[in-house]
Design a protein around this motif. Sequence first.
Motif, PDB file in Angstrom:
ATOM      1  N   LEU A  17       0.897   1.415   8.354  1.00 59.69           N
ATOM      2  CA  LEU A  17       1.462   0.260   7.689  1.00 59.69           C
ATOM      3  C   LEU A  17       0.520  -0.352   6.670  1.00 59.69           C
ATOM      4  N   GLN A 202       8.215  -2.766   6.485  1.00 58.12           N
ATOM      5  CA  GLN A 202       7.446  -1.740   7.184  1.00 58.12           C
ATOM      6  C   GLN A 202       7.701  -0.357   6.596  1.00 58.12           C
ATOM      7  N   SER A 206       5.025   1.918   4.690  1.00 53.69           N
ATOM      8  CA  SER A 206       4.742   3.227   5.278  1.00 53.69           C
ATOM      9  C   SER A 206       4.901   4.341   4.250  1.00 53.69           C
ATOM     10  N   PHE A 245       0.047  -7.959   8.780  1.00 60.67           N
ATOM     11  CA  PHE A 245       1.315  -7.893   9.527  1.00 60.67           C
ATOM     12  C   PHE A 245       1.175  -8.688  10.830  1.00 60.67           C
ATOM     13  N   PHE A 248       3.975  -8.198  13.602  1.00 56.70           N
ATOM     14  CA  PHE A 248       3.919  -6.845  14.166  1.00 56.70           C
ATOM     15  C   PHE A 248       2.677  -6.699  15.044  1.00 56.70           C
TER      16      PHE A 248
END
Length: 311
Positions: A17, A202, A206, A245, A248
Motif C-alpha cells: 500500500l 487501497q 497498490s 493509512f 487500515f
Amino acid sequence: MLIQTARPLRTCIAAFLLPAMTTGALAQECPPQPLPLEQAREHIEKTPAKNAGLLWRVEKSGRTSWLYGTMHLMHIDYAKPGLQVMIGMRTSDVLAVEINVYEPQQPIPTSQTSKFEMSQEQLGRLKSAYQKECIAHDPAQPATHLLMQSQANRLGLFWGYGPDGRLMQIAKRTNKPIIQLESLDQQINALRPRSQVEFDAQLNSSLKSFEHGVLSSHLATLAKAWQRNDLQTFIKDTEQMNAQFPDFARRINDERNVLMARKIDDLHTEGKRIFVAVGATHMTGTHGIPKLLEEKGYTVTFVPLRNDNGQ
C-alpha cells in the motif's frame, strides 16, 4: 516436510500500500516457483542455520516466554532457524502463531471479497498486471495479495521457506502443541475495506506501487532487514504505515495486537511457556505486542541475534 501451498492471506500485505516513489521495468517472464521438495530439503540440510528475525524474551511469574517477529515469506537460505531461536523454541511448552495451517479453516464466501466494484480503468490496469505476473483471476483472493505474492516470489521469497511455516513443521514433528492466536476470518475482516472510497484508495495505491516497482523494492528492503535483525527498519515501516493509512494500520495491526496479546497473557498465566511467532509488524510501535505485554506487568527484553558463526 516442507509446506509449499498453504499460506496465510496476510503476508506483508501492508507493504503493497506504499505510494510509488521510484520507477522500474517489470520482468515479462512468469515469477519462479519454489524448488521441488527433494531439492529444497537437500538445500536446507546443507545450508548453515541463521539467527534472523526479531526476538524478545518475556518474563513474568518465574516463567520465560518468547516473542519472535517473522516475515511470512522468506528465502530458502533462511529456512533453517538459528541456534538462539531454537533454544527459545525448545524451552517452550507451546508454539503460538497467527494461523495454524494444520487446522481446518472456515472458507470465506466469495461474496465477502467482492463487495466493492472496480472501475473500467482499474480493471484494465489489474488485467495488465495479472498478465505480466501470469496470475489467474481468483475472486477469493484480493489483488493486493496476489500481486504481492508474485513480487515476493521474484525475489526468491516463498511461504514454504518462511519462519512461521518452518516452526510449525518443527512443532508438528516434535509433538509440540500449536496454538492459533486468531481466526482466518478475523484476519480477512481486518484487511477488508470499509467503504468504496477506502477500497479505491487501497487498490489505486497498490496498482501504482506495483507498476512503478516500489512493491518489489520495499519487500526486498524488509527481507534484508529481517535477515539482519534490523528492528529500526520495521519501526520506521510501521510509522510510515500509521501516517499514510491510519485506519487500515489500526485494523491490521493495533486491534489484532490487543487480541493476540490478551491470548498470550492468558496462556502464560495458565503456566505455559510460549514461543510466539507472528509477523514482525505486530511487534513494533506503542501498540505492538511487546509494549502491550509490558503494560500487563511483563519484563520484556529485546534479544540481539548473532549469526551462528559468532558474527
